[in-house]
Write an enzyme that holds these catalytic residues in place. Sequence first.
Site, PDB file in Angstrom:
ATOM      1  N   ASP A   1       0.712  -1.067  -0.131  1.00 28.25           N
ATOM      2  CA  ASP A   1       0.149   0.044  -0.053  1.00 28.25           C
ATOM      3  C   ASP A   1       0.897   1.280  -0.006  1.00 28.25           C
ATOM      4  O   ASP A   1       1.403   1.525   0.956  1.00 28.25           O
ATOM      5  CB  ASP A   1      -0.878  -0.148   1.275  1.00 28.25           C
ATOM      6  CG  ASP A   1      -1.610   1.129   1.481  1.00 28.25           C
ATOM      7  OD1 ASP A   1      -1.628   2.192   0.439  1.00 28.25           O
ATOM      8  OD2 ASP A   1      -2.171   1.580   2.602  1.00 28.25           O
TER       9      ASP A   1
ATOM     10  N   LYS B   1       3.052  10.872  -3.605  1.00 30.26           N
ATOM     11  CA  LYS B   1       2.040  10.339  -4.269  1.00 30.26           C
ATOM     12  C   LYS B   1       1.027  11.331  -4.969  1.00 30.26           C
ATOM     13  O   LYS B   1       0.595  11.145  -5.995  1.00 30.26           O
ATOM     14  CB  LYS B   1       0.898   9.415  -3.296  1.00 30.26           C
ATOM     15  CG  LYS B   1      -0.018   8.626  -3.898  1.00 30.26           C
ATOM     16  CD  LYS B   1      -0.698   7.764  -2.816  1.00 30.26           C
ATOM     17  CE  LYS B   1      -1.711   6.828  -3.510  1.00 30.26           C
ATOM     18  NZ  LYS B   1      -2.196   5.807  -2.304  1.00 30.26           N
TER      19      LYS B   1
ATOM     20  N   GLU C   1      -7.371   0.519  -4.852  1.00 33.95           N
ATOM     21  CA  GLU C   1      -7.135   0.570  -3.165  1.00 33.95           C
ATOM     22  C   GLU C   1      -8.736  -0.176  -2.788  1.00 33.95           C
ATOM     23  O   GLU C   1      -8.702  -0.992  -2.075  1.00 33.95           O
ATOM     24  CB  GLU C   1      -6.984   1.889  -2.821  1.00 33.95           C
ATOM     25  CG  GLU C   1      -5.331   2.065  -2.576  1.00 33.95           C
ATOM     26  CD  GLU C   1      -5.145   3.467  -2.673  1.00 33.95           C
ATOM     27  OE1 GLU C   1      -5.907   4.224  -2.326  1.00 33.95           O
ATOM     28  OE2 GLU C   1      -4.118   3.785  -2.919  1.00 33.95           O
TER      29      GLU C   1
ATOM     30  N   ASP D   1     -12.973   5.688   2.405  1.00 31.46           N
ATOM     31  CA  ASP D   1     -11.667   5.774   2.834  1.00 31.46           C
ATOM     32  C   ASP D   1     -11.009   7.060   3.128  1.00 31.46           C
ATOM     33  O   ASP D   1     -11.031   8.241   2.404  1.00 31.46           O
ATOM     34  CB  ASP D   1     -10.719   5.260   1.747  1.00 31.46           C
ATOM     35  CG  ASP D   1      -9.209   5.163   2.017  1.00 31.46           C
ATOM     36  OD1 ASP D   1      -8.780   5.833   2.964  1.00 31.46           O
ATOM     37  OD2 ASP D   1      -8.605   4.631   0.978  1.00 31.46           O
TER      38      ASP D   1
END
Length: 616
Positions: free
Chosen positions: A23, A85, A185, A209
């Site tokens: 992850d 990211k 994800e 999330d």
Amino acid sequence: MAKIPINIATGSIQQDEIIVGIDLGTTNSLVAAIHPDTKKPIALKEIDQQSMVPSIIHFGETISVGNDAKEYLETDATNTIYSIKRLLGRSFDDIKARKDFFSYKIIDNEESELVKIQVEEKFYSPIELSSLILKELKNRAEHILKTDVSKCVITVPAYFNDSQRQATRDAGKLAGLEVLRIINEPTAASLAYGMGTTTQEEQNIAVYDLGGGTFDISILKLSDGVFDVLSTNGDTYLGGDDFDKVIFDHFISLLKLDATFYNNKEAVQSLRLLSEEAKKTLSTKDKFESTFQDSNVHITKEEFDTLITPLIERTIAACTKALADSTLTKKEIDKVVMVGGSTRTPAVQKMVSDYFEQEVSCEVNPDEIVSLGAAIQADILAGNTSDILLLDVTPLSLGLETMGGLMDVIIPRNSKVPSQASREYTTQKDGQSGIEINVYQGERDLVGDNRKLGAFTLKNIPSMPAGLPKVQIKFQLNADGILTVSATEVRSNTKQEIEIKPQYGLDDDKVEQMLMDSMQHAKEDIAHRAFIEAKTEAEHLIDQSEKFLEKHAELITKDEKEASRSQMQQVQKAIESKDKDKIQLEQEKLNDISRPYAERVMDKAVSAALSGKDIK
Ligand code: AMP
């Protein structure tokens, strides 16, 4: 029947090798694997806390990654890289509105190029920086597992585009990892709840999330073992950090601190950490109390809930939008999966549960869930779990050969699987009784450069003039990566089909090679396609013109016939010269010659038709 994904070479993965799930997060990155004894996925941080790597890199005398780098966030901000990211696969244009978010230097001279980060005299791409984090994860995993780790599955947000996915893949490669699959994800989170491990179930899943700095909601449809992303929504600048901020502001007013307080960076940082501690405490207790600079600070759960309600409401608004885009109703959602550390806050769970009108699933550790799902996917790819397949997109385009050896794409690359598409074709010649269908895979314009998957002939088409038959060619790619191509002549209902089982699928390297080739040859392919199209059209025109001259011989003068035939030869010569512009020019001249007599013939035909009618 063993099911084999299309882009993994059969048997190329050894059963006993550990493939890890990664992850790669905005704030923290985690690695997980299937425990050799229990056969259950486990986040390696459960074995060694050090294997959770904050996604932070510091450039000092040496390069440090993770916790060691975190210390420099405040003290050496310009040389400390975080939230990388957010920059992966992005151009400066994409991120310029948010450039103040980053305290390090982002190069902004080439707006459409991928961003670069400047640290002192050196420039780094987000791919290189992400690879440093991945390398750190690889090292820690090797240390814990006491074996080489060279293959992995990496997760990305569902909304990541091709360029962002490719950047993630490249970062893996640079870190010395073979990235077997990039998965979404929310798909990983669903897998961690055991969904998708049988092929029968059909479910709609909402994955909520809420991490440290980002919020995502994804609506997935699971059927036949395949996860389909119906919609996504979210806020890339909303998360637990904002919860900390409201507590921080609450303490500031409680302590009656003025603007000069902000000059003391260390004090600011410690009050920030105290605020996060308060937030975490309030996930299990009703009140938080502590001291700061010799004064008492406190906040109750009730106060905290009131402060964060507007923030949670923003996530709920995004859920409403995602649900509307998915065209599902709340009642049709079978499961709501909670992901991300901030979903530990009870007010979040309550408001999400109230909104979806059902209990939410938060049993699996929300920090680890994505990496656990990635480890499950890795295990599936290793062939350790039979009969499960997760093929969410086709890696290469599927299509067929048309006139002149051109590739006509029917199912484009990156289409969701299962997928189907059809297109209609016709015959080129009068009375043509068969059509040959050649099926190819690849991105190049000419089938000769692509990979042939199979061929068959649609026979017994009843005799009809050219252009009249309607041949419908249908491509159906099912969840197992098996392609069925059928051809039906609609007028006569003549049908033929083949099934193509790509057992000997391409491995990732081969897919990449084919994609690279298509990019490198793009220019020449376009030119060649233009030539072939011009050639096909010109040949057709010569054919039609000759037929016309024969059919209406008595209405066309000798001179006209001679002029036409001589120009037809010029067109033929142009075709042989392979010059597209010349072909078009000569073709135009032929049209100019035939236009007057063609119009005359047509007028005659119309008046003949009218005179035959009895108009009263
Ligand atoms: P993630 O990006 O998923 O690792 O989430 C990190 C966020 O979760 C940070 O804002 C943390 O402060 C927050 N978090 C971690 N533990 C808790 C907790 N027990 N209660 C509330 N928030 C938490």
